[in-house]
Design an enzyme around this catalytic site. Structure first.
Site, PDB file in Angstrom:
ATOM      1  NE  ARG A 187      47.135  51.257  30.279  1.00  0.00           N
ATOM      2  CZ  ARG A 187      47.585  50.234  29.535  1.00  0.00           C
ATOM      3  NH1 ARG A 187      48.859  49.999  29.428  1.00  0.00           N
ATOM      4  NH2 ARG A 187      46.734  49.440  28.896  1.00  0.00           N
TER       5      ARG A 187
ATOM      6  CG  ASN B 238      43.850  56.650  40.432  1.00  0.00           C
ATOM      7  OD1 ASN B 238      44.522  55.719  40.877  1.00  0.00           O
ATOM      8  ND2 ASN B 238      42.562  56.757  40.646  1.00  0.00           N
TER       9      ASN B 238
ATOM     10  CG  HIS C 121      51.990  57.225  42.145  1.00  0.00           C
ATOM     11  ND1 HIS C 121      51.312  56.081  42.499  1.00  0.00           N
ATOM     12  CD2 HIS C 121      52.774  57.541  43.210  1.00  0.00           C
ATOM     13  CE1 HIS C 121      51.675  55.725  43.725  1.00  0.00           C
ATOM     14  NE2 HIS C 121      52.542  56.595  44.181  1.00  0.00           N
TER      15      HIS C 121
HETATM   16  N1  APR Z   1      35.551  50.468  43.926  1.00  0.00           N
HETATM   17  C1  APR Z   1      36.496  50.703  44.884  1.00  0.00           C
HETATM   18  N2  APR Z   1      37.625  49.994  44.976  1.00  0.00           N
HETATM   19  C2  APR Z   1      37.827  49.026  44.080  1.00  0.00           C
HETATM   20  C3  APR Z   1      36.912  48.725  43.065  1.00  0.00           C
HETATM   21  C4  APR Z   1      35.715  49.505  43.013  1.00  0.00           C
HETATM   22  N3  APR Z   1      34.767  49.299  42.102  1.00  0.00           N
HETATM   23  N4  APR Z   1      37.407  47.705  42.326  1.00  0.00           N
HETATM   24  C5  APR Z   1      38.586  47.374  42.864  1.00  0.00           C
HETATM   25  N5  APR Z   1      38.848  48.160  43.927  1.00  0.00           N
HETATM   26  C6  APR Z   1      40.010  48.162  44.825  1.00  0.00           C
HETATM   27  C7  APR Z   1      40.733  46.833  44.980  1.00  0.00           C
HETATM   28  O1  APR Z   1      40.077  46.001  45.929  1.00  0.00           O
HETATM   29  C8  APR Z   1      42.094  47.282  45.465  1.00  0.00           C
HETATM   30  O2  APR Z   1      42.123  47.413  46.878  1.00  0.00           O
HETATM   31  O3  APR Z   1      40.982  49.034  44.301  1.00  0.00           O
HETATM   32  C9  APR Z   1      42.253  48.685  44.815  1.00  0.00           C
HETATM   33  C10 APR Z   1      43.217  48.713  43.659  1.00  0.00           C
HETATM   34  O4  APR Z   1      44.503  48.397  44.118  1.00  0.00           O
HETATM   35  P1  APR Z   1      45.773  48.491  43.159  1.00  0.00           P
HETATM   36  O5  APR Z   1      45.474  47.837  41.859  1.00  0.00           O
HETATM   37  O6  APR Z   1      46.924  47.990  43.930  1.00  0.00           O
HETATM   38  O7  APR Z   1      45.908  50.052  42.852  1.00  0.00           O
HETATM   39  P2  APR Z   1      46.555  51.197  43.735  1.00  0.00           P
HETATM   40  O8  APR Z   1      46.445  50.914  45.180  1.00  0.00           O
HETATM   41  O9  APR Z   1      45.997  52.484  43.243  1.00  0.00           O
HETATM   42  O10 APR Z   1      48.078  51.081  43.297  1.00  0.00           O
HETATM   43  C11 APR Z   1      48.992  52.005  43.817  1.00  0.00           C
HETATM   44  O11 APR Z   1      50.766  51.102  42.513  1.00  0.00           O
HETATM   45  O12 APR Z   1      51.222  50.123  40.518  1.00  0.00           O
HETATM   46  C12 APR Z   1      51.390  51.270  41.244  1.00  0.00           C
HETATM   47  O13 APR Z   1      51.749  53.468  40.590  1.00  0.00           O
HETATM   48  C13 APR Z   1      50.771  52.468  40.577  1.00  0.00           C
HETATM   49  O14 APR Z   1      49.443  54.233  41.539  1.00  0.00           O
HETATM   50  C14 APR Z   1      49.629  52.824  41.488  1.00  0.00           C
HETATM   51  C15 APR Z   1      50.083  52.284  42.835  1.00  0.00           C
END
Ligand code: APR
Length: 244
Positions: free
Chosen positions: A66, A97, A114
């Site tokens: 990563r 993030n 996190h």
């Molecule tokens: N711009 C904005 N949002 C976007 C884009 C983009 N270009 N591409 C994707 N997304 C959105 C997706 O639609 C989704 O709603 O980003 C979000 C990503 O969601 P996750 O993958 O679940 O990530 P996140 O919510 O940050 O996860 C939370 O979960 O796995 C753990 O610890 C890890 O910090 C992470 C936490």
């Protein structure tokens, strides 16, 4: 003698809650959805204390990789526009993030709920700040046998599933007197971060930027910008300057 008065402009306060979606446009994979990181790496193996106990090399290797990816990534327009808000507003960035793209874009007040990919800590007392160190470079590899200051195996300074989120209280406090709340690129699947929306003062304007549907309820003043992070932040920055 002239009596001079200083006028201080009271800046409005903005809190930004960001997730993996804001860094997607910098080439960093999100976690969920098709092509998400958890599709390729079973989350219980690489992001839980049990996984680390069972196979520490696998976990260290996962985060070494990563870090190398992060070396190739640059802050995108959305990170930069969030940082630019500081010219006109009092801004706190609450991010899920672990990358450092908000910092590299210039944001100065960041709560990493996190953890941080560029830091390592003790595997016995992960939250003891005496043993938290910043790595010198993106290609610093952590290996079995690398020790923290307390003599325990070094581990990534990442909050894994099943672990406490110590900075959640700071994040809740930061929301107490905000004027605007911005949510960018998070599926709001993971608690306690997702529960922060319950601490937004009633009636506060909330903007949600995400190209996909995100389940948010009970927000009386919500505007959804159903688009990518950079496009959404461009639209929103212009809006916000009008209310400054
Ligand atoms: N711009 C904005 N949002 C976007 C884009 C983009 N270009 N591409 C994707 N997304 C959105 C997706 O639609 C989704 O709603 O980003 C979000 C990503 O969601 P996750 O993958 O679940 O990530 P996140 O919510 O940050 O996860 C939370 O979960 O796995 C753990 O610890 C890890 O910090 C992470 C936490």
């Amino acid at each position: 003698m002239l009596l001079s008065m200083l006028f201080f402009r009271i800046m409005k306060k903005i809190a930004v809650l960001s997730g993996a979606g804001i860094s997607a446009e910098s080439g960093i994979a999100t976690f969920r959805g098709s092509g998400g990181l958890w599709d390729s790496y079973p989350v219980e193996q690489v992001a839980t204390p049990e996984g680390f106990r069972a196979n520490p090399s696998l976990v260290l290797e996962f985060y070494n990789k990563r870090r190398k990816e992060l070396a190739c990534a640059e802050p995108n327009e959305a990170h930069k526009l969030v940082a630019e808000l500081e010219k006109d507003f009092d801004v706190v960035v609450i991010t899920q993030n672990v990358d450092d793209l908000h910092e590299r874009a210039g944001s100065t007040n960041i709560i990493h709920l996190h953890g941080e990919l560029m830091k390592v800590c003790s595997s016995v007392q992960p939250q003891n700040c005496m043993y938290v160190c910043k790595l010198p470079s993106y290609d610093s590899n952590i290996a079995i046998g690398d020790l923290a200051g307390d003599g325990s195996q070094l581990r990534p300074f990442i909050v894994w599933f099943g672990e406490a989120v110590p900075l959640i209280e700071d994040a809740i406090s930061a929301l107490r007197d905000i004027d605007v709340f911005i949510i960018i690129g998070t599926s709001l699947n993971v608690y306690p971060a997702a529960g922060l929306v319950n601490y937004i003062p009633h009636g506060t304007p909330v903007y949600l930027i995400d190209p996909n549907d995100v389940p948010v309820h009970n927000l009386s003043n919500l505007q959804v910008l159903k688009m990518g992070a950079s496009e959404g932040m461009q639209k929103l920055s212009n809006e916000l300057l009008k209310m400054e």
